[in-house]
Structures are given as C-alpha cells and as structure tokens.
Scaffold this active site. Structure first.
Site, PDB file in Angstrom:
ATOM      1  N   ARG A 215      67.261   6.280  11.535  1.00 31.78           N
ATOM      2  CA  ARG A 215      67.752   4.902  11.548  1.00 31.78           C
ATOM      3  C   ARG A 215      66.846   4.098  12.462  1.00 31.78           C
ATOM      4  NH1 ARG A 215      68.426   5.022  16.168  1.00 31.78           N
ATOM      5  NH2 ARG A 215      68.904   2.808  16.197  1.00 31.78           N
ATOM      6  N   GLY A 216      67.090   2.771  12.526  1.00 34.01           N
ATOM      7  CA  GLY A 216      66.169   1.901  13.254  1.00 34.01           C
ATOM      8  C   GLY A 216      65.110   1.431  12.262  1.00 34.01           C
ATOM      9  N   ALA A 217      64.871   0.125  12.260  1.00 34.11           N
ATOM     10  CA  ALA A 217      64.047  -0.471  11.198  1.00 34.11           C
ATOM     11  C   ALA A 217      62.676   0.205  11.019  1.00 34.11           C
ATOM     12  CB  ALA A 217      63.911  -1.972  11.453  1.00 34.11           C
TER      13      ALA A 217
ATOM     14  N   GLN B  48      75.450   3.749  18.850  1.00 31.71           N
ATOM     15  CA  GLN B  48      74.033   4.086  19.058  1.00 31.71           C
ATOM     16  C   GLN B  48      73.631   3.920  20.523  1.00 31.71           C
ATOM     17  OE1 GLN B  48      75.209   2.208  16.557  1.00 31.71           O
ATOM     18  NE2 GLN B  48      73.883   2.229  14.760  1.00 31.71           N
TER      19      GLN B  48
ATOM     20  N   ASP C  52      66.151  -6.017  13.020  1.00 31.23           N
ATOM     21  CA  ASP C  52      65.997  -5.433  11.682  1.00 31.23           C
ATOM     22  C   ASP C  52      65.271  -6.379  10.745  1.00 31.23           C
ATOM     23  OD1 ASP C  52      68.290  -3.759  12.855  1.00 31.23           O
ATOM     24  OD2 ASP C  52      67.626  -2.709  11.047  1.00 31.23           O
TER      25      ASP C  52
ATOM     26  N   ASN D  43      70.071  -8.258  13.818  1.00 29.06           N
ATOM     27  CA  ASN D  43      70.060  -6.995  14.563  1.00 29.06           C
ATOM     28  C   ASN D  43      71.498  -6.459  14.578  1.00 29.06           C
ATOM     29  OD1 ASN D  43      68.514  -5.033  16.114  1.00 29.06           O
ATOM     30  ND2 ASN D  43      69.716  -5.684  17.869  1.00 29.06           N
ATOM     31  N   LYS D  44      71.664  -5.327  15.183  1.00 32.57           N
ATOM     32  CA  LYS D  44      72.958  -4.631  15.198  1.00 32.57           C
ATOM     33  C   LYS D  44      74.098  -5.576  15.577  1.00 32.57           C
ATOM     34  CE  LYS D  44      73.568  -1.351  14.182  1.00 32.57           C
ATOM     35  NZ  LYS D  44      74.068  -1.057  12.807  1.00 32.57           N
TER      36      LYS D  44
HETATM   37  O1  MRU Z   1      72.060   0.645  12.068  1.00 38.50           O
HETATM   38  P1  MRU Z   1      70.871   1.024  12.896  1.00 38.50           P
HETATM   39  O2  MRU Z   1      71.183   2.037  13.940  1.00 38.50           O
HETATM   40  O3  MRU Z   1      69.694   1.422  12.014  1.00 38.50           O
HETATM   41  O4  MRU Z   1      70.471  -0.312  13.637  1.00 38.50           O
HETATM   42  C1  MRU Z   1      69.364  -0.317  14.481  1.00 38.50           C
HETATM   43  C2  MRU Z   1      69.129  -1.611  15.150  1.00 38.50           C
HETATM   44  O5  MRU Z   1      69.874  -2.547  15.015  1.00 38.50           O
HETATM   45  C3  MRU Z   1      67.864  -1.720  15.929  1.00 38.50           C
HETATM   46  O6  MRU Z   1      68.021  -2.620  16.986  1.00 38.50           O
HETATM   47  C4  MRU Z   1      66.743  -2.241  15.019  1.00 38.50           C
HETATM   48  O7  MRU Z   1      66.671  -1.486  13.836  1.00 38.50           O
HETATM   49  C5  MRU Z   1      65.432  -2.209  15.701  1.00 38.50           C
HETATM   50  S1  MRU Z   1      64.905  -0.562  15.977  1.00 38.50           S
HETATM   51  C6  MRU Z   1      63.412  -0.555  16.760  1.00 38.50           C
END
Ligand code: MRU
Length: 363
Positions: free
Chosen positions: A53-55, A203, A244, A254-255
């Site tokens: 996970r994470g963009a 997370q 994201d 973002n989250k």
């Molecule tokens: O749902 P997730 O855990 O994939 O969400 C992640 C985030 O919101 C991060 O802040 C974003 O992807 C940037 S990761 C470098």
C-alpha cells in the site's frame, strides 16, 4: 529500509525468476512476513487487500504485475485487459495509473514476444527511480526541517506530526513524508514524531510506529482526534503527510483525516507540508474535491478492529452493534489553500497552478 538492522526494500525483484518478493504489510507490526508474487493475479490481489500500500509502492507493484501479465500473455488483448484489472485495484493513488501508462506506452509498439522482457526492465527502472526520488524528497524536506528547527530556537527536538504511513513501506524505500525524518535523524537533527493512529486500518499505529521503532526515532502515538488539541497547545512545529494524488492546482488527496489536520494546522499557524514525487501530480485535473475518485472500502474495516492478544494470537472483534451501518471513505481532499508547500524530488513548490506547472516543477 531497516528491519532488525538489515537493509531491505519493500518490494524486491528476484533475479531471473520473473517474481518479486514483498513485505506483507497485513502482518505488521507483529510479524515480518515476506511473500512472493508470481502472477499478475497475485500482484492485483496484493494491492487490493493492502499487502502492499502507499501510492508509490502501489505503482511499483502494479508495474511488476503488468510485466508478469505480459509474460503470461503478451497479446494486444491482454495488454488492454491486464491494464484494466490492475488499474481497478485502488482508484485514488494516481501513481498506479502513471506506472501502468509508462509500461503500456513502452510495450504497445513492440512485437508481442518482446513485450514481457522490456516491461520487466521498465518495472525495475520504476522501482530504482522511486528509491532515488524519495531520497531526494528527503533532502529537500530536511532543509524545511532545518529552517523550522532554527526558527524555534535550535535546541529542543522538532515536533513533527504525520498521518497514515508515508514511510519506507509506502514506497520502494525511504518513504515520502518520512524520508526527511529519517535523514534528519541520520544527520543528528533532533526530532520527535506525533504519529496519529489512522483509523480504520491504523497505518499510523501499526506501520509508522513500527518503522520509527526499527529506526530508533523518538515518537508518540496519538488518537486521530487528538491532533487539534496538540496543535492548539503549541506542541506541534510542523505537519507533514504524503499524498495519493495532487491536482495541477495543488489540491491533495491523502488518507482520510488529513484534511482535518490541515484545517487545525492552519487555525493555529502551523505549517502543513505534503511530500510527494512528481508522479503523484495529476495534471489532467484541477479540482480535487470534484474530480479525484475516492476509494470506498468495506464497512467491516470500520465496524471491526483487529489486534494481538496476550497469548500472541491475532483476533478481529466487532466494536459496534451488529446492524450499525458504516461508511468507509479511504481518502479525503485537502484544498490547496491549506497546504504550505509540496516537497518533491525537484524541490519545494507552492500548492498552486503556477507553482506546480510542469515546466516549473520538472525543470
Ligand atoms: O490506504 P493507504 O494505506 O494506501 O494510504 C496511504 C496514504 O494515504 C499515504 O499517505 C500515501 O499513499 C502516500 S505514501 C508515500
């Protein structure tokens, strides 16, 4: 990234095998479990259920998955359908589309038998570039931290608040929002991190707290609802999150919960930075509230929590009445006006259309 003093990447290609090894994040923080992905189907599943996970890491995993799909079937039909399958796994993180577009535009003009090896090489490049990009984000972010440290007197640790996990394991290595934190720590700039738990999937509590512990960085976990209170009391010098998707005009998806932190930061005059690679900018849209698709996830993530019991077994428990419905928007959009700056691999830019113009930011 560092696990028990050993260096790893969150995704590693296994030479000559056509497979990759991922750190399966669904087991963290309690167990470090590595898992091999050997097909496009397994890569798509790993993204969807958030083993990765994470963009940026979603983008790199999708790139490898697309190369595996072309090894399975390099036809024009599969070039299109594997793209669609991987793209549908998580709709908000634009790095997914960016990585798939990059592989597709390279592979499409080639004869089918050349597609898979070239796609694999391109996926390797995407992964390697991600590491260099995030290291550069850290360097620029560190300058922001150094200035903030001097502004607040240059003695006490800088109190930095972050949300979700934008660290090593949200990328191939280094992280985005956490990259300057790791670099600050390495260079002896004292930092203390407020880690917000990040309901519903936690997370922050499970992943960011684990990463910072592995690295020996001072941090304190807070409930998501505690952010405003700490900002109001002057206990936060700076907020930094990942993204994201950033629109051409600087709105940031973002989250879920990021927006509330940005609002509270502005109310209390605390800088709110977003760290993201240029590949997270979607130049096709300006208005994030209208045009960024927000992933809807299962209500079970809200109605249940899971954790580890005293006997070391993992359990999932219901925390609501049996029939209470829940809504689970995975992301929110922070309007550009609340963002102090976007920290990219090419420098720190204003969250405005002019500031993020491709000819300014890619120069
Ligand atoms: O749902 P997730 O855990 O994939 O969400 C992640 C985030 O919101 C991060 O802040 C974003 O992807 C940037 S990761 C470098």
């Amino acid at each position: 990234m560092q696990i028990g003093n050993q260096h790893h990447r969150a995704i590693e290609a296994l030479p000559g095998s056509g497979r990759v090894r991922i750190l399966d994040q669904t087991f963290l923080p309690h167990e470090v479990v590595w898992r091999d992905l050997s097909s496009a189907k397994e890569a798509a599943e790993a993204i969807k259920v958030m083993r990765v996970r994470g963009a940026p890491l979603i983008g790199a995993t999708a790139a490898y998955g697309y190369a595996m799909a072309l090894a399975e079937d390099p036809s024009d039909g599969n070039l299109a359908s594997a793209y669609d399958t991987l793209h549908a796994t998580r709709p908000t993180a634009v790095n997914l589309r960016w990585a798939l577009d990059r592989i597709r535009s390279m592979a499409a003009p080639l004869a089918p038998d050349q597609r898979a090896p070239r796609a694999w090489t391109e996926a390797l490049h995407i992964a390697d570039e991600d590491v260099a990009t995030n290291e550069a984000i850290g360097k620029h972010g560190l300058e922001v931290f150094q200035q903030a440290f001097v502004r607040r007197g240059g003695t006490e640790p800088l109190n930095i608040m972050t949300h979700c996990n934008a660290g090593w394991i949200a990328t191939v290595d280094w992280g985005t929002a956490l990259s300057p934190i790791y670099q600050a720590h390495q260079q002896g700039l004292p930092v203390h991190i407020w880690v917000s738990e990040t309901r519903p999937r936690n997370q922050g509590a499970a992943l960011t707290a684990w990463e910072l512990s592995q690295h020996g960085i001072p941090h304190t976990l807070i409930v998501d609802n505690g952010a405003g209170h700490l900002l109001q009391r002057g206990l936060v010098d700076l907020v930094i999150t990942g993204a994201d998707r950033v629109t051409a005009a600087g709105d940031v998806a973002n989250k879920i919960g990021t927006y509330l932190k940005a609002l509270a930061a502005q109310a209390h005059g605390v800088p709110f930075y977003v760290a993201a690679p240029v590949s997270t900018i979607d130049w096709t849209i300006d208005d994030g509230i209208r045009d960024i698709p927000i992933e809807q996830r299962a209500s079970r993530e809200v109605t249940h929590v899971s954790g580890r019991g005293a006997d070391a077994s993992t359990a999932e428990v219901l925390i609501t009445p049996d029939t209470t419905p829940a809504r689970n928007d995975a992301f929110d959009v922070t309007p550009a006006g609340l963002v102090t700056g976007i920290i990219t691999e090419n420098g720190v830019f204003p969250a405005t259309k002019e500031g993020l113009a491709p000819n300014a930011i890619k120069a």
